[in-house]
Design an enzyme around this catalytic site. Sequence first.
Site, mmCIF file in Angstrom:
data_model
loop_
_atom_site.group_PDB
_atom_site.id
_atom_site.type_symbol
_atom_site.label_atom_id
_atom_site.label_comp_id
_atom_site.label_asym_id
_atom_site.label_seq_id
_atom_site.Cartn_x
_atom_site.Cartn_y
_atom_site.Cartn_z
ATOM 1 N N LYS A 178 0.166 -10.975 -2.823
ATOM 2 C CA LYS A 178 -0.812 -9.889 -2.676
ATOM 3 C C LYS A 178 -0.923 -9.080 -3.954
ATOM 4 O O LYS A 178 -2.029 -8.780 -4.436
ATOM 5 C CB LYS A 178 -0.398 -8.980 -1.517
ATOM 6 C CG LYS A 178 -1.309 -7.772 -1.302
ATOM 7 C CD LYS A 178 -0.610 -6.663 -0.537
ATOM 8 C CE LYS A 178 0.448 -6.010 -1.386
ATOM 9 N NZ LYS A 178 0.985 -4.753 -0.850
ATOM 10 N N THR A 237 1.625 -0.274 -1.843
ATOM 11 C CA THR A 237 0.994 -0.977 -2.952
ATOM 12 C C THR A 237 -0.332 -1.524 -2.453
ATOM 13 O O THR A 237 -0.385 -2.513 -1.721
ATOM 14 C CB THR A 237 1.877 -2.120 -3.480
ATOM 15 O OG1 THR A 237 3.141 -1.587 -3.888
ATOM 16 C CG2 THR A 237 1.223 -2.797 -4.672
ATOM 17 N N LEU A 256 2.698 1.577 3.712
ATOM 18 C CA LEU A 256 1.963 0.610 4.515
ATOM 19 C C LEU A 256 1.788 -0.704 3.753
ATOM 20 O O LEU A 256 1.974 -0.765 2.541
ATOM 21 C CB LEU A 256 0.616 1.211 4.919
ATOM 22 C CG LEU A 256 0.775 2.551 5.654
ATOM 23 C CD1 LEU A 256 -0.504 3.374 5.596
ATOM 24 C CD2 LEU A 256 1.214 2.319 7.092
ATOM 25 N N LYS A 303 2.409 0.292 -10.878
ATOM 26 C CA LYS A 303 3.053 -0.635 -9.944
ATOM 27 C C LYS A 303 2.510 -2.051 -10.088
ATOM 28 O O LYS A 303 3.275 -3.026 -10.087
ATOM 29 C CB LYS A 303 2.847 -0.143 -8.505
ATOM 30 C CG LYS A 303 3.366 -1.096 -7.429
ATOM 31 C CD LYS A 303 4.866 -1.375 -7.567
ATOM 32 C CE LYS A 303 5.361 -2.422 -6.596
ATOM 33 N NZ LYS A 303 5.442 -1.968 -5.220
#
Length: 281
Positions: free
Chosen positions: A237, A94, A66, A169
Amino acid sequence: METENIGFIGLGNMGHPMAKNLEKAGFPLSVYNRSPEKTKDFKEKSTVYTQISDLVKNSTIVFTMLTDDHAAKAVYKDILKSDITGKLFIDMSTISPQATSELSGAIKIKEASFIDAPVAGSTVPAAEGTLIIMAGGEEKDMQRAMPYLEKLGKAVKHLGENGKGIAGKLSINYFLSAIYQGLAETVLFADKLGIERTDMLEIINQSASGSGATKVKTPMLIHNQYEPAFALDLMLKDILLAQNAGADFPLSKVLSETYQSAHDEGFGKDDVISIINYLKK
Protein backbone atom coordinates in the site's frame (compact mmCIF):
# COMPACT_ATOMS: atom_id res chain seq x y z
CA MET A 1 -0.26 22.25 32.17
CA GLU A 2 -3.91 21.25 32.22
CA THR A 3 -4.34 17.68 30.99
CA GLU A 4 -6.80 17.32 28.13
CA ASN A 5 -9.30 14.54 27.57
CA ILE A 6 -7.80 12.19 25.01
CA GLY A 7 -9.71 10.03 22.55
CA PHE A 8 -8.15 7.25 20.49
CA ILE A 9 -9.86 5.67 17.47
CA GLY A 10 -8.36 2.54 15.90
CA LEU A 11 -6.94 -0.21 18.11
CA GLY A 12 -5.20 -2.41 15.57
CA ASN A 13 -1.69 -3.85 15.79
CA MET A 14 -0.21 -0.35 16.14
CA GLY A 15 -3.06 1.63 17.66
CA HIS A 16 -3.64 -0.71 20.59
CA PRO A 17 -0.15 -0.44 22.13
CA MET A 18 -0.02 3.28 21.37
CA ALA A 19 -3.28 3.89 23.20
CA LYS A 20 -2.01 1.72 26.05
CA ASN A 21 1.00 4.02 26.44
CA LEU A 22 -1.31 7.01 26.80
CA GLU A 23 -3.32 5.07 29.37
CA LYS A 24 -0.17 4.09 31.30
CA ALA A 25 0.88 7.74 31.36
CA GLY A 26 -2.29 8.49 33.31
CA PHE A 27 -4.08 10.70 30.79
CA PRO A 28 -7.90 10.68 30.80
CA LEU A 29 -8.45 8.32 27.86
CA SER A 30 -11.43 7.22 25.80
CA VAL A 31 -11.18 4.59 23.07
CA TYR A 32 -13.24 3.34 20.14
CA ASN A 33 -12.68 0.46 17.77
CA ARG A 34 -14.98 -0.92 15.10
CA SER A 35 -14.33 -4.43 16.46
CA PRO A 36 -15.31 -4.08 20.14
CA GLU A 37 -13.28 -7.09 21.35
CA LYS A 38 -10.11 -4.99 20.99
CA THR A 39 -11.38 -2.55 23.62
CA LYS A 40 -11.80 -5.09 26.43
CA ASP A 41 -8.54 -4.45 28.24
CA PHE A 42 -9.21 -0.69 28.34
CA LYS A 43 -12.42 -1.01 30.37
CA GLU A 44 -10.72 -0.98 33.78
CA LYS A 45 -8.84 2.32 33.48
CA SER A 46 -10.30 4.10 30.45
CA THR A 47 -13.70 4.83 28.91
CA VAL A 48 -14.84 2.63 26.04
CA TYR A 49 -17.32 4.09 23.57
CA THR A 50 -19.39 2.22 21.01
CA GLN A 51 -20.13 5.37 18.98
CA ILE A 52 -17.53 7.70 17.46
CA SER A 53 -19.77 10.69 18.14
CA ASP A 54 -19.74 10.00 21.90
CA LEU A 55 -15.96 9.76 21.98
CA VAL A 56 -15.58 12.99 20.03
CA LYS A 57 -18.05 14.82 22.27
CA ASN A 58 -16.11 13.87 25.40
CA SER A 59 -12.58 14.43 24.07
CA THR A 60 -10.59 17.57 23.34
CA ILE A 61 -7.76 15.80 21.47
CA VAL A 62 -8.56 12.80 19.27
CA PHE A 63 -5.96 10.43 17.85
CA THR A 64 -6.79 8.23 14.85
CA MET A 65 -4.73 5.23 13.72
CA LEU A 66 -6.44 3.63 10.73
CA THR A 67 -5.54 1.24 7.91
CA ASP A 68 -5.98 3.21 4.70
CA ASP A 69 -7.76 6.04 2.89
CA HIS A 70 -11.10 4.25 2.94
CA ALA A 71 -11.03 3.64 6.70
CA ALA A 72 -9.79 7.16 7.48
CA LYS A 73 -12.43 8.84 5.33
CA ALA A 74 -15.20 6.71 6.87
CA VAL A 75 -14.14 7.60 10.43
CA TYR A 76 -13.72 11.31 9.70
CA LYS A 77 -17.09 11.38 7.94
CA ASP A 78 -18.57 10.38 11.30
CA ILE A 79 -16.37 12.85 13.18
CA LEU A 80 -17.44 15.75 10.97
CA LYS A 81 -21.09 15.22 11.92
CA SER A 82 -20.29 16.49 15.43
CA ASP A 83 -19.54 19.94 16.80
CA ILE A 84 -15.74 19.83 16.84
CA THR A 85 -14.96 23.50 17.41
CA GLY A 86 -11.65 23.92 19.22
CA LYS A 87 -10.74 20.23 19.18
CA LEU A 88 -7.45 18.83 17.86
CA PHE A 89 -7.32 15.77 15.63
CA ILE A 90 -4.05 13.87 15.22
CA ASP A 91 -4.11 11.31 12.42
CA MET A 92 -1.28 8.80 12.75
CA SER A 93 -2.43 6.63 9.85
CA THR A 94 -0.44 6.20 6.65
CA ILE A 95 -2.81 7.45 3.97
CA SER A 96 -2.44 9.32 0.70
CA PRO A 97 -1.39 12.98 0.59
CA GLN A 98 -4.68 13.69 -1.19
CA ALA A 99 -6.73 12.15 1.63
CA THR A 100 -4.69 14.02 4.23
CA SER A 101 -5.35 17.29 2.42
CA GLU A 102 -9.08 16.57 2.23
CA LEU A 103 -9.33 15.63 5.90
CA SER A 104 -7.29 18.57 7.20
CA GLY A 105 -9.31 20.99 5.08
CA ALA A 106 -12.63 19.58 6.25
CA ILE A 107 -11.55 19.69 9.90
CA LYS A 108 -10.40 23.31 9.64
CA ILE A 109 -13.64 24.41 8.00
CA LYS A 110 -15.38 23.30 11.20
CA GLU A 111 -12.99 25.43 13.29
CA ALA A 112 -10.93 22.55 14.63
CA SER A 113 -7.25 21.69 14.17
CA PHE A 114 -5.47 18.81 12.44
CA ILE A 115 -2.01 17.25 12.54
CA ASP A 116 -0.88 14.42 10.27
CA ALA A 117 1.57 12.41 12.38
CA PRO A 118 2.41 9.01 10.88
CA VAL A 119 5.12 6.94 12.52
CA ALA A 120 8.27 5.03 11.68
CA GLY A 121 8.45 1.76 13.59
CA SER A 122 6.36 -1.38 13.97
CA THR A 123 4.64 -3.15 16.85
CA VAL A 124 7.61 -3.42 19.22
CA PRO A 125 8.51 0.30 19.13
CA ALA A 126 4.79 1.07 19.40
CA ALA A 127 4.63 -0.94 22.63
CA GLU A 128 7.89 0.55 23.93
CA GLY A 129 6.92 4.13 23.09
CA THR A 130 9.99 4.49 20.88
CA LEU A 131 8.39 5.33 17.54
CA ILE A 132 9.65 8.16 15.36
CA ILE A 133 6.76 10.55 14.69
CA MET A 134 6.74 12.71 11.56
CA ALA A 135 4.30 15.58 11.90
CA GLY A 136 2.69 18.16 9.65
CA GLY A 137 0.66 20.98 11.14
CA GLU A 138 0.71 24.41 12.74
CA GLU A 139 3.22 25.20 15.48
CA LYS A 140 0.54 26.05 18.04
CA ASP A 141 -1.11 22.67 17.47
CA MET A 142 2.22 20.89 17.80
CA GLN A 143 2.83 22.55 21.16
CA ARG A 144 -0.60 21.41 22.32
CA ALA A 145 0.05 17.85 21.12
CA MET A 146 3.62 17.40 22.35
CA PRO A 147 2.93 16.14 25.93
CA TYR A 148 0.97 13.26 24.40
CA LEU A 149 3.14 12.58 21.34
CA GLU A 150 6.17 12.31 23.63
CA LYS A 151 4.58 9.29 25.33
CA LEU A 152 4.30 7.54 21.96
CA GLY A 153 7.70 8.16 20.40
CA LYS A 154 11.36 8.75 21.13
CA ALA A 155 11.48 11.54 18.55
CA VAL A 156 8.89 13.91 17.15
CA LYS A 157 9.93 15.65 13.93
CA HIS A 158 7.82 18.64 12.95
CA LEU A 159 8.36 18.76 9.19
CA GLY A 160 6.12 21.70 8.31
CA GLU A 161 2.53 22.28 7.28
CA ASN A 162 -0.23 19.68 6.95
CA GLY A 163 0.84 16.96 4.52
CA LYS A 164 4.53 17.07 5.39
CA GLY A 165 4.17 14.28 7.96
CA ILE A 166 2.70 11.96 5.34
CA ALA A 167 5.40 13.02 2.88
CA GLY A 168 8.09 12.01 5.37
CA LYS A 169 6.39 8.68 6.09
CA LEU A 170 6.02 7.70 2.43
CA SER A 171 9.67 8.58 1.86
CA ILE A 172 11.00 6.45 4.73
CA ASN A 173 8.78 3.49 3.86
CA TYR A 174 9.89 3.67 0.24
CA PHE A 175 13.44 3.25 1.52
CA LEU A 176 12.43 0.43 3.87
CA SER A 177 10.73 -1.48 1.06
CA ALA A 178 14.03 -1.43 -0.85
CA ILE A 179 15.98 -2.50 2.25
CA TYR A 180 13.70 -5.47 2.89
CA GLN A 181 13.74 -6.71 -0.69
CA GLY A 182 17.50 -6.24 -0.82
CA LEU A 183 17.94 -8.08 2.47
CA ALA A 184 15.80 -10.99 1.30
CA GLU A 185 17.66 -11.27 -2.01
CA THR A 186 21.03 -11.14 -0.25
CA VAL A 187 20.07 -13.90 2.19
CA LEU A 188 18.79 -16.09 -0.65
CA PHE A 189 21.97 -15.49 -2.63
CA ALA A 190 24.09 -16.48 0.36
CA ASP A 191 21.90 -19.58 0.84
CA LYS A 192 22.65 -20.60 -2.76
CA LEU A 193 26.37 -20.21 -2.14
CA GLY A 194 26.24 -22.41 0.95
CA ILE A 195 26.62 -19.72 3.60
CA GLU A 196 24.74 -20.42 6.83
CA ARG A 197 21.93 -17.91 7.24
CA THR A 198 22.94 -17.10 10.83
CA ASP A 199 26.49 -16.31 9.67
CA MET A 200 25.32 -14.14 6.78
CA LEU A 201 22.96 -12.15 8.95
CA GLU A 202 25.66 -11.64 11.57
CA ILE A 203 27.95 -10.28 8.85
CA ILE A 204 25.22 -7.97 7.56
CA ASN A 205 24.32 -6.66 11.00
CA GLN A 206 27.93 -6.04 12.03
CA SER A 207 28.87 -4.36 8.77
CA ALA A 208 28.06 -0.96 7.29
CA SER A 209 25.01 -2.50 5.62
CA GLY A 210 23.41 -3.38 8.95
CA SER A 211 20.67 -1.26 10.48
CA GLY A 212 17.76 -1.42 12.86
CA ALA A 213 15.69 -2.65 9.92
CA THR A 214 17.97 -5.63 9.24
CA LYS A 215 18.41 -6.48 12.92
CA VAL A 216 14.70 -6.54 13.73
CA LYS A 217 14.02 -8.97 10.86
CA THR A 218 16.95 -11.28 11.65
CA PRO A 219 15.05 -13.61 14.05
CA MET A 220 12.26 -14.07 11.50
CA LEU A 221 14.73 -14.96 8.76
CA ILE A 222 16.64 -17.40 10.97
CA HIS A 223 13.54 -19.19 12.29
CA ASN A 224 11.60 -18.88 9.04
CA GLN A 225 8.58 -17.55 10.94
CA TYR A 226 6.84 -14.43 9.70
CA GLU A 227 4.23 -13.35 12.25
CA PRO A 228 3.37 -9.83 11.08
CA ALA A 229 4.93 -6.89 12.89
CA PHE A 230 4.27 -4.92 9.70
CA ALA A 231 2.35 -6.83 7.05
CA LEU A 232 3.56 -7.12 3.48
CA ASP A 233 0.20 -5.77 2.26
CA LEU A 234 0.75 -2.58 4.24
CA MET A 235 4.15 -2.09 2.60
CA LEU A 236 2.60 -2.66 -0.82
CA LYS A 237 0.00 0.00 0.00
CA ASP A 238 2.75 2.45 0.96
CA ILE A 239 4.81 1.74 -2.18
CA LEU A 240 1.77 2.45 -4.34
CA LEU A 241 1.03 5.62 -2.36
CA ALA A 242 4.64 6.74 -2.90
CA GLN A 243 4.38 6.07 -6.63
CA ASN A 244 1.16 8.04 -6.85
CA ALA A 245 2.85 10.89 -4.97
CA GLY A 246 5.70 11.06 -7.49
CA ALA A 247 8.21 8.28 -6.71
CA ASP A 248 8.76 7.58 -10.42
CA PHE A 249 12.14 5.85 -10.35
CA PRO A 250 13.52 2.63 -11.84
CA LEU A 251 13.57 0.97 -8.42
CA SER A 252 9.98 1.95 -7.60
CA LYS A 253 8.74 -0.05 -10.57
CA VAL A 254 10.67 -3.14 -9.45
CA LEU A 255 9.46 -2.81 -5.87
CA SER A 256 5.79 -2.42 -6.77
CA GLU A 257 5.92 -5.39 -9.14
CA THR A 258 7.66 -7.64 -6.60
CA TYR A 259 5.45 -6.78 -3.63
CA GLN A 260 2.32 -6.96 -5.77
CA SER A 261 3.32 -10.42 -7.01
CA ALA A 262 4.02 -11.54 -3.44
CA HIS A 263 0.55 -10.35 -2.46
CA ASP A 264 -0.96 -12.19 -5.42
CA GLU A 265 0.83 -15.38 -4.31
CA GLY A 266 -0.75 -15.18 -0.84
CA PHE A 267 2.00 -13.61 1.31
CA GLY A 268 0.24 -10.31 1.98
CA LYS A 269 -0.85 -11.02 5.56
CA ASP A 270 2.60 -12.20 6.64
CA ASP A 271 5.35 -9.85 7.79
CA VAL A 272 6.91 -7.70 5.11
CA ILE A 273 10.16 -9.71 5.20
CA SER A 274 8.18 -12.75 4.05
CA ILE A 275 8.94 -11.29 0.63
CA ILE A 276 11.76 -13.84 0.86
CA ASN A 277 9.26 -16.67 0.51
CA TYR A 278 7.95 -15.22 -2.74
CA LEU A 279 11.46 -14.59 -4.09
CA LYS A 280 12.62 -18.17 -3.48
CA LYS A 281 9.66 -19.75 -5.27
